[in-house]
Design an enzyme around this catalytic site. Structure first.
Site, PDB file in Angstrom:
ATOM      1  N   SER A   1      36.350  21.517   2.739  1.00 54.54           N
ATOM      2  CA  SER A   1      36.858  23.059   1.902  1.00 54.54           C
ATOM      3  C   SER A   1      37.696  23.440   0.991  1.00 54.54           C
ATOM      4  CB  SER A   1      37.640  24.190   3.844  1.00 54.54           C
ATOM      5  OG  SER A   1      36.906  24.154   4.802  1.00 54.54           O
TER       6      SER A   1
ATOM      7  N   HIS B   1      32.005  26.674   1.874  1.00 56.72           N
ATOM      8  CA  HIS B   1      30.924  25.235   2.061  1.00 56.72           C
ATOM      9  C   HIS B   1      29.833  25.768   0.971  1.00 56.72           C
ATOM     10  CE1 HIS B   1      33.320  22.287   4.590  1.00 56.72           C
ATOM     11  NE2 HIS B   1      33.086  23.529   4.924  1.00 56.72           N
TER      12      HIS B   1
ATOM     13  N   HIS C   1      30.070  21.064  11.459  1.00 56.47           N
ATOM     14  CA  HIS C   1      31.654  21.281  12.384  1.00 56.47           C
ATOM     15  C   HIS C   1      30.457  21.616  13.343  1.00 56.47           C
ATOM     16  CE1 HIS C   1      32.674  22.182   8.580  1.00 56.47           C
ATOM     17  NE2 HIS C   1      33.944  21.366   8.526  1.00 56.47           N
TER      18      HIS C   1
ATOM     19  N   TYR D   1      32.236  22.395  15.690  1.00 53.36           N
ATOM     20  CA  TYR D   1      32.283  24.608  15.463  1.00 53.36           C
ATOM     21  C   TYR D   1      31.710  25.092  15.679  1.00 53.36           C
ATOM     22  CZ  TYR D   1      34.583  25.183  11.085  1.00 53.36           C
ATOM     23  OH  TYR D   1      35.091  24.814   9.611  1.00 53.36           O
ATOM     24  N   GLU D   2      30.736  25.090  14.718  1.00 58.77           N
ATOM     25  CA  GLU D   2      29.966  25.800  14.084  1.00 58.77           C
ATOM     26  C   GLU D   2      28.649  26.364  15.274  1.00 58.77           C
ATOM     27  OE1 GLU D   2      28.579  25.770   9.764  1.00 58.77           O
ATOM     28  OE2 GLU D   2      29.569  23.989  10.337  1.00 58.77           O
TER      29      GLU D   2
ATOM     30  N   ALA E   1      39.762  19.682   4.468  1.00 63.86           N
ATOM     31  CA  ALA E   1      41.215  19.933   4.534  1.00 63.86           C
ATOM     32  C   ALA E   1      42.092  19.844   5.688  1.00 63.86           C
ATOM     33  CB  ALA E   1      41.305  21.568   4.056  1.00 63.86           C
TER      34      ALA E   1
ATOM     35  N   MET F   1      39.324  19.548  11.549  1.00 61.06           N
ATOM     36  CA  MET F   1      38.172  19.855  12.948  1.00 61.06           C
ATOM     37  C   MET F   1      37.027  19.590  12.414  1.00 61.06           C
ATOM     38  SD  MET F   1      38.793  24.060  12.959  1.00 61.06           S
ATOM     39  CE  MET F   1      40.209  24.643  13.221  1.00 61.06           C
ATOM     40  N   SER F   2      37.514  17.913  11.107  1.00 64.02           N
ATOM     41  CA  SER F   2      36.035  17.381  10.968  1.00 64.02           C
ATOM     42  C   SER F   2      36.418  15.843  10.508  1.00 64.02           C
ATOM     43  CB  SER F   2      35.969  18.509   9.199  1.00 64.02           C
ATOM     44  OG  SER F   2      36.805  18.352   8.727  1.00 64.02           O
TER      45      SER F   2
ATOM     46  N   ASN G   1      47.502  23.249   4.084  1.00 60.56           N
ATOM     47  CA  ASN G   1      48.914  24.606   5.181  1.00 60.56           C
ATOM     48  C   ASN G   1      49.966  23.621   6.039  1.00 60.56           C
ATOM     49  OD1 ASN G   1      45.899  24.561   6.776  1.00 60.56           O
ATOM     50  ND2 ASN G   1      47.670  24.629   8.406  1.00 60.56           N
TER      51      ASN G   1
ATOM     52  N   HIS H   1      41.889  30.821   6.952  1.00 60.86           N
ATOM     53  CA  HIS H   1      41.117  30.044   6.422  1.00 60.86           C
ATOM     54  C   HIS H   1      41.745  30.780   5.237  1.00 60.86           C
ATOM     55  CE1 HIS H   1      37.736  27.378   6.338  1.00 60.86           C
ATOM     56  NE2 HIS H   1      37.426  28.484   5.283  1.00 60.86           N
TER      57      HIS H   1
END
Length: 275
Positions: free
Chosen positions: A32, A63, A85, A87-88, A115, A214-215, A238, A250
């Site tokens: 990201s 992306h 991902h 979560y997608e 990220a 998350m990746s 962050n 995000h």
């Protein structure tokens, strides 16, 4: 119904028809806010994910959703502008499908970027971290769960050198030569898409994590399974939940990615030159 190897060969054949028999020195996965580096690739051949047989399609802002193949710093690279991902809604097997395609394309080295939320309180947003190891407590969801394709790798495989020590040392050396204060630490995988809670981040810190995201981890597991030399680099976009008294979003991830893209790009290019 096609088995995995049939699907992989179908995707690989399609990509080979577009790029010819070029030998690929490295595969890059840009996370990201980090996808702009693909614009520096010379003589690029771009292939939208939606056109590749059996490929998922990126749905996350930041992306682009395409492969870019060409030359960067004298090396032939295959670059993923955006990843997939869990979560997608993709299965873990779909998340790692492109990594297995890279194996069949005989990619020599794999560089994964992401990220991440910064858990280490001594660091700050904008810092880059070489991943030395990871934590994944979603143990039931493993990309290699189910039937094992012996052509790709062993049923039971070692993860102690999943993040290649030589590539990590090379990345640190290049960073020093560029005057970059790069960090090295442990990345913890969370399934998402919700950001972590402050309590989860406190637990992660106790367990030894320096960053959360998350990746990457499913991809690293698949790469270790099929024997790809892998380097992982996280951009601290962050501070993780509960460290600062502010909500997470995000937009901040993308904004910080843009701020560090110059130093990030210089680091990746330096690593490629030294491969």
């Amino acid at each position: 119904m096609q088995n995995l190897m049939e699907k992989l060969r179908e995707a690989t054949t399609y990509i080979r028809k577009q790029i010819g028999d070029v030998s690929l020195d490295a595969g890059l996965v840009l996370g990201s806010g980090l996808g702009d580096m693909a614009q520096e690739i010379k003589n690029p051949i771009s292939i939208d994910y939606k056109n590749i047989p059996n490929f998922p399609v990126s749905t996350v802002p930041g992306h682009a959703g395409r492969l870019v193949i060409g030359e960067l710093e004298g090396k032939n690279v295959l670059c993923m502008q955006g990843r997939f991902h869990f979560y997608e809604g993709w299965g873990m097997d779909q998340v790692v499908f492109p990594i297995q395609v890279m194996k069949l394309l005989d990619v020599k080295n794999l560089i994964l970027t992401n990220a991440a939320g910064c858990i280490n309180k001594n660091w700050k947003p904008g810092d880059l971290m070489i991943i030395s190891d990871h934590l994944k407590l979603t143990t039931s969801e493993n990309p290699m769960r189910g039937h094992n394709e012996d052509e790709l790798g062993l049923r039971f495989f070692d993860m102690s050198r999943a993040y290649d020590p030589e590539l990590r040392a090379l990345a640190a050396k290049v960073a020093r030569s560029q005057g970059l204060d790069i960090k090295e630490g442990v990345y913890m995988f969370f399934a998402g898409p919700s950001f972590e809670t402050p309590a989860e981040i406190r637990a992660a810190r106790i367990l030894g994590a320096d960053a959360a995201g998350m990746s990457t981890v499913p991809e690293v597991i698949a790469a270790a399974h099929c024997g790809l030399r892998t380097l992982g680099i996280s951009c601290m976009t962050n501070m993780a939940a509960g460290i600062l008294d502010q909500p997470l979003g995000h937009d901040e991830v993308l904004e910080t990615g843009l701020k560090v893209k110059k130093s990030f790009s210089a680091l990746i290019k330096g690593i490629l030159r030294e491969l």
